[in-house]
Every structure is written in C-alpha cells, then in structure tokens.
Scaffold this active site. Structure first.
Site, PDB file in Angstrom:
ATOM      1  N   TYR A 140       0.537 -27.466  46.469  1.00 14.17           N
ATOM      2  CA  TYR A 140       0.801 -26.858  45.159  1.00 14.17           C
ATOM      3  C   TYR A 140       2.156 -26.990  44.785  1.00 14.17           C
ATOM      4  O   TYR A 140       2.337 -27.168  43.720  1.00 14.17           O
ATOM      5  CB  TYR A 140       0.401 -25.279  45.342  1.00 14.17           C
ATOM      6  CG  TYR A 140      -1.282 -25.179  45.072  1.00 14.17           C
ATOM      7  CD1 TYR A 140      -1.876 -25.441  44.143  1.00 14.17           C
ATOM      8  CD2 TYR A 140      -1.894 -24.692  46.418  1.00 14.17           C
ATOM      9  CE1 TYR A 140      -3.310 -25.272  44.070  1.00 14.17           C
ATOM     10  CE2 TYR A 140      -3.476 -24.469  46.176  1.00 14.17           C
ATOM     11  CZ  TYR A 140      -3.965 -24.930  45.060  1.00 14.17           C
ATOM     12  OH  TYR A 140      -5.298 -24.673  45.208  1.00 14.17           O
ATOM     13  N   GLY A 141       3.313 -26.839  45.513  1.00 21.06           N
ATOM     14  CA  GLY A 141       4.604 -26.970  45.247  1.00 21.06           C
ATOM     15  C   GLY A 141       4.567 -28.389  44.689  1.00 21.06           C
ATOM     16  O   GLY A 141       5.626 -28.752  43.709  1.00 21.06           O
TER      17      GLY A 141
END
Ligand SMILES: CC(C)(COP(=O)(O)OP(=O)(O)OC[C@H]1O[C@@H](n2cnc3c(N)ncnc32)[C@H](O)[C@@H]1OP(=O)(O)O)[C@@H](O)C(=O)NCCC(=O)NCCS
Length: 177
Positions: A140-141
């Site tokens: 997700y980062g």
C-alpha cells in the site's frame, strides 16, 4: 500475457471457489463472504476475469467507512467532523497464477478512481485500508498510502484530494480489456 475483462461487479454466477491468492484470510473472505456482502450492500466487490479461461483473476472490495478524527495528523484534525467519512478498501487480491504481471496495480487504480468519482457525490476525506502485515503495508505504501499517525491499529490512508492532485479520477486509468 492473459487478456482480462475490465473490472465488473461480482455476480451470484461467478465461481469463486477456484480463486487462490495464497493468503487464507483473503481467500476465505472471498469464498464465504463476498457474495453475501454484495447482496446485503455492505461491500461492493469488483472482479477481473481471464477472457479465455473464464476464471476470476483478481478482486477488490470497497465499502463506506469512518475514521476517528484523533487518528489523523494534527494538521488534518482542525475544522473537520468527528468521525471523518472515508472509503474502505477492504481487500485486494490476485490469484497466485496471475501475480507479478501488474494486475494488482491496475485493480488499485480502478479502486482509487472509483473512490474519487464517489467523492464527487458523497463527501469522503480519504481511502482507508487495514493492512494485514508489514509486507502488505509496503504494498500500500508504494501507492502513496500512509499510516494514520495516532491509530493504534495502524490503518493506512490516502487523501482524496491527493489522489485528485495526482490525476486519479480524471480518466479511468486501468490496463484491462
Ligand atoms: C499483493 C498482491 C495483490 C500483489 O499482486 P500482483 O499482481 O503480484 O502485483 P502487481 O504485479 O500488480 O504489482 C504492483 C506493485 O506492487 C508491488 N508489490 C507486489 N507485491 C508486493 C508485496 N508483497 N509487497 C510490496 N510490494 C508489492 C510490485 O512490486 C509492484 O510495484 P511496481 O509496479 O513499482 O513494480 C498479491 O500478491 C496478492 O494477492 N497477495 C495476497 C493478498 C494480499 O496480501 N493482498 C494485499 C492487500 S489486502
């Protein structure tokens, strides 16, 4: 490279049982809960399918959500309602046989674009997600999600205004079809 259908809503006829992303929690949710939740309108699952094999390649689920204002950075807490409206990206998974080909990236852009379009009609501050572990956190980062600084559950979120600033939602950026 397989040819995939564009994302479309999960239906009762879709065979979910062949889907295997390699993670038990995401498989179980998809096999057991995705359709019931769709019927009850508590989450919306979109799927992409292999046009030749006909099987489901990946899925993503979205729901309405809210965030405690106190979980946000101080600079985002001022003049905001409590709780703050959000879109929950609950699950995103690709069958292991199709992983590593950019399909998760395409499904993520579809989900983020959908959230931006929704925000034009229904106010929401960000897209929220609850990563299962640090590997998923890194995934997700890489799309710009950041940890909510004061959430003990370490949810991650990306602001709708940041998505718009980066051109998400101005056209449907997917590589399907
Ligand atoms: C995580 C998952 C969705 C990635 O699917 P994929 O089809 O292999 O991903 P893509 O090929 O589209 O890669 C997208 C980007 O994410 C990165 N990525 C993929 N898996 C990753 C991981 N486990 N950790 C960190 N980054 C990852 C890729 O490097 C790629 O970045 P790049 O375009 O800059 O190279 C897939 O491995 C999966 O379904 N896993 C089980 C379910 C899961 O953990 N879902 C996470 C969200 S709930």
């Amino acid at each position: 490279m397989a040819r995939l259908t564009p994302p479309r809503p999960l239906t009762a006829e879709d065979d979910r049982t062949t889907f295997d992303c390699g993670r038990e929690a995401l498989n179980n949710w998809f096999w057991r809960h995705a359709w019931h939740n769709q019927e009850a309108s508590v989450s919306r699952t979109s799927v992409v399918c292999d046009t030749q094999a006909g099987e489901i390649v990946g899925y993503v689920s979205l729901s309405a959500a809210q965030i405690e204002r106190a979980w946000l950075a101080k600079s985002h807490q001022r003049n905001r309602p409590d709780p703050i409206p959000a879109v929950l990206l609950g699950q995103l998974a690709i069958d292991w046989r199709y992983q590593g080909r950019g399909y998760a990236r395409s499904l993520m852009f579809f989900a983020l674009t959908t959230a931006v379009h929704l925000s034009e009609q229904v106010g929401c501050f960000c897209v929220l997600t609850h990563p299962l572990d640090d590997e998923v956190r890194a995934f997700y980062g890489s799309f710009g999600f950041e940890e909510l600084p004061f959430d003990p559950g370490r949810s991650m979120a990306i602001r709708i205004n940041d998505l718009k600033h980066n051109g998400i939602g101005t056209n449907l950026r997917t590589d399907f079809g």
